[in-house]
Design a protein around this motif. Structure first.
Motif, PDB file in Angstrom:
ATOM      1  N   ILE A  26      77.387 118.485 -24.405  1.00 30.05           N
ATOM      2  CA  ILE A  26      76.995 118.030 -25.743  1.00 30.05           C
ATOM      3  C   ILE A  26      75.486 117.846 -25.820  1.00 30.05           C
ATOM      4  CG2 ILE A  26      77.179 116.105 -27.360  1.00 30.05           C
ATOM      5  CD1 ILE A  26      80.070 115.731 -26.415  1.00 30.05           C
ATOM      6  N   VAL A  27      74.902 117.229 -24.794  1.00 25.86           N
ATOM      7  CA  VAL A  27      73.454 117.003 -24.782  1.00 25.86           C
ATOM      8  C   VAL A  27      72.707 118.329 -24.732  1.00 25.86           C
ATOM      9  CG1 VAL A  27      71.569 115.993 -23.446  1.00 25.86           C
ATOM     10  CG2 VAL A  27      73.687 114.715 -23.750  1.00 25.86           C
ATOM     11  N   ALA A  85      78.161 124.313 -31.761  1.00 26.26           N
ATOM     12  CA  ALA A  85      78.698 123.521 -30.640  1.00 26.26           C
ATOM     13  C   ALA A  85      78.580 122.048 -30.978  1.00 26.26           C
ATOM     14  CB  ALA A  85      77.974 123.872 -29.357  1.00 26.26           C
ATOM     15  N   THR A  86      79.366 121.577 -31.932  1.00 27.65           N
ATOM     16  CA  THR A  86      79.376 120.160 -32.294  1.00 27.65           C
ATOM     17  C   THR A  86      80.155 119.372 -31.241  1.00 27.65           C
ATOM     18  OG1 THR A  86      81.370 120.450 -33.618  1.00 27.65           O
ATOM     19  CG2 THR A  86      79.248 120.759 -34.724  1.00 27.65           C
ATOM     20  N   PRO A  87      79.917 118.056 -31.133  1.00 31.24           N
ATOM     21  CA  PRO A  87      80.666 117.261 -30.144  1.00 31.24           C
ATOM     22  C   PRO A  87      82.175 117.349 -30.347  1.00 31.24           C
ATOM     23  CG  PRO A  87      78.754 116.046 -30.909  1.00 31.24           C
ATOM     24  CD  PRO A  87      78.828 117.272 -31.758  1.00 31.24           C
ATOM     25  N   ASP A 120      86.437 126.064 -20.337  1.00 31.80           N
ATOM     26  CA  ASP A 120      85.283 125.571 -19.585  1.00 31.80           C
ATOM     27  C   ASP A 120      84.076 125.544 -20.523  1.00 31.80           C
ATOM     28  OD1 ASP A 120      83.370 124.867 -17.781  1.00 31.80           O
ATOM     29  OD2 ASP A 120      83.778 126.470 -16.349  1.00 31.80           O
ATOM     30  N   THR A 121      83.812 124.373 -21.085  1.00 36.53           N
ATOM     31  CA  THR A 121      82.700 124.265 -22.029  1.00 36.53           C
ATOM     32  C   THR A 121      81.349 124.421 -21.334  1.00 36.53           C
ATOM     33  OG1 THR A 121      82.776 121.855 -21.778  1.00 36.53           O
ATOM     34  CG2 THR A 121      84.012 122.819 -23.602  1.00 36.53           C
ATOM     35  N   GLY A 122      81.289 124.152 -20.038  1.00 35.21           N
ATOM     36  CA  GLY A 122      80.028 124.301 -19.317  1.00 35.21           C
ATOM     37  C   GLY A 122      79.553 125.743 -19.325  1.00 35.21           C
TER      38      GLY A 122
END
Length: 411
Positions: free
Chosen positions: A102-103, A113-115, A127-129
């Motif tokens: 998120i950061v 890419a909203t929280p 895998d959001t990373g």
């Protein structure tokens, strides 16, 4: 007395409240592992009651405080409800990774890419990373980020990092390739990075076996050819592969050689054969640009015309032998028929002569004389008569009532 009592009660209430407040501060410090003090110094302290409720529900109050501190540092307005959802996640490492994503997406200004979106993707097993890292790399290169295609590609089991590598590699070599096209190439079962490299540098393929074709003069040519294939990224999806190109090259070689009057036309000028192959449109509806074709080797082969003539002569010889055998068989059949006919004539003659002797028409001496001569005397007389009339003995026989005609059978 009453005023003193009220003062004592007030002090007691104040003391109790102070004790409760102190206990809440101690509990908050314990639950957040000291991070609550940082929020207090930032004048945005977390309610101890909220921390207690998070702990009571099985969450991690320390994660809540950590994520709130990270959001405050990055300037991200995260709601308490969202932070509670992150604190209630089963994997602390997953929650930390989500907060980091998120950061990073906020700093890179990736609006899609909203929280909440990243939280839903993380809950869905993605895998959001890797997703955020790929989007950031594409964003930093100056290209538009199509996060939806990256998400769809990852949902289908793909790797967004490979898409980013392909897009960046294409951009570094001045090749137009967007995220949508790269994901389409990957979804088609091809490596987009390898496709970019093949679009930059052609790959040379040789025909596995020499192509054999016969010119109109009957001389066979054996030709080995090579094809340099350069990928067309705009037609990778839906275009035919390299096997189609190679098959068309083989077909073009056979067609060109078969239409040549002399085999020396291409044997002396291989460049003419290359021009004919290029004009055949071997790259039509394929994923490649018109290929560069080179003739590796041309060798004259067997003289199929001479072989065909020799085979024809052999067939004629076999046919003549078969006709000769047929004629011999017909002669033998004819001989057998003539022998049978003579025996029948002998039997008829003997029975007629015996009948005349029994009836007393001839004497014994006449009977012996005629029996000794046999039916030949009668045939000789008939032959003399037919010769006088211009007919041969064979014609007389064939015109007799005992010969059937075309098939030579006896009636």
């Amino acid at each position: 007395m009453f005023d003193t009592f009220d003062l004592d009660l007030g002090w007691r209430i104040l003391g109790i409240a102070a004790c409760i407040f102190g206990l809440m501060i101690v509990a908050s410090m314990y639950l957040t592992r000291g991070r609550w003090l940082w929020t207090l110094l930032r004048l945005r302290p977390v309610s101890p009651l909220r921390l207690f409720l998070i702990w009571w529900r099985g969450g991690r109050p320390d994660r809540y405080a950590t994520h709130r501190i990270a959001a405050m540092k990055a300037g991200i307005p995260l709601t308490p409800a969202f932070l509670e959802r992150m604190a209630a996640m089963d994997s602390p490492a997953g929650a930390d990774q989500l907060m980091s994503d998120i950061v990073r997406s906020h700093k890179a200004e990736i609006s899609a890419a909203t929280p909440e979106n990243l939280m839903d993707l993380r809950s869905g097993g993605l895998d959001t990373g890797v997703l955020v890292s790929s989007a950031i790399r594409i964003k930093q290169s100056g290209l538009p980020v199509d996060l939806d295609h990256l998400i769809t590609h990852q949902r289908t089991g793909g790797d967004p990092g490979v898409i980013a590598d392909a897009v960046l590699t294409a951009r570094s070599h001045q090749i137009s390739l967007g995220v949508e096209r790269a994901t389409a190439i990957a979804n088609a079962g091809k490596d987009p990075v390898a496709a970019v490299y093949q679009a930059m540098a052609p790959v040379r393929r040789e025909l596995e076996e020499p192509v054999c074709a016969v010119a109109r003069d009957g001389i066979e040519l054996r030709i080995r050819a090579g094809v340099s294939l350069k990928l067309n990224l705009d037609r990778v999806v839906g275009g035919y592969g390299e096997d189609t190109v190679l098959s068309r090259v083989r077909q073009a070689i056979v067609t060109a050689v078969s239409g040549a009057k002399r085999h020396t036309d291409f044997l002396e000028n291989p460049g003419d054969l290359v021009q004919v192959i290029r004009g055949a449109g071997v790259a039509r509806d394929t994923a490649y640009h018109p290929p560069a074709i080179d003739i590796v080797e041309i060798l004259p082969g067997e003289d199929t015309g001479a072989r065909r003539r020799a085979r024809k002569a052999q067939d004629d010889l076999e046919r003549a032998r078969a006709e000769r055998e047929q004629k011999l068989i017909e002669i033998e059949v004819r001989r057998t028929e003539m022998k049978t006919l003579r025996e029948e004539e002998r039997c008829a003659f003997d029975s007629g002569l015996a009948r005349e002797f029994e009836e007393g028409k001839i004497s014994l001496a006449e009977y012996d004389r005629r029996a000794g001569q046999g039916p030949r005397a009668g045939r000789a007389a008939n032959a003399a008569e037919t010769a006088a009339s211009g007919e041969s003995d064979m014609d007389s026989y064939m015109n007799s009532s005992k010969y059937d005609g075309l098939d030579g059978s006896i009636r």
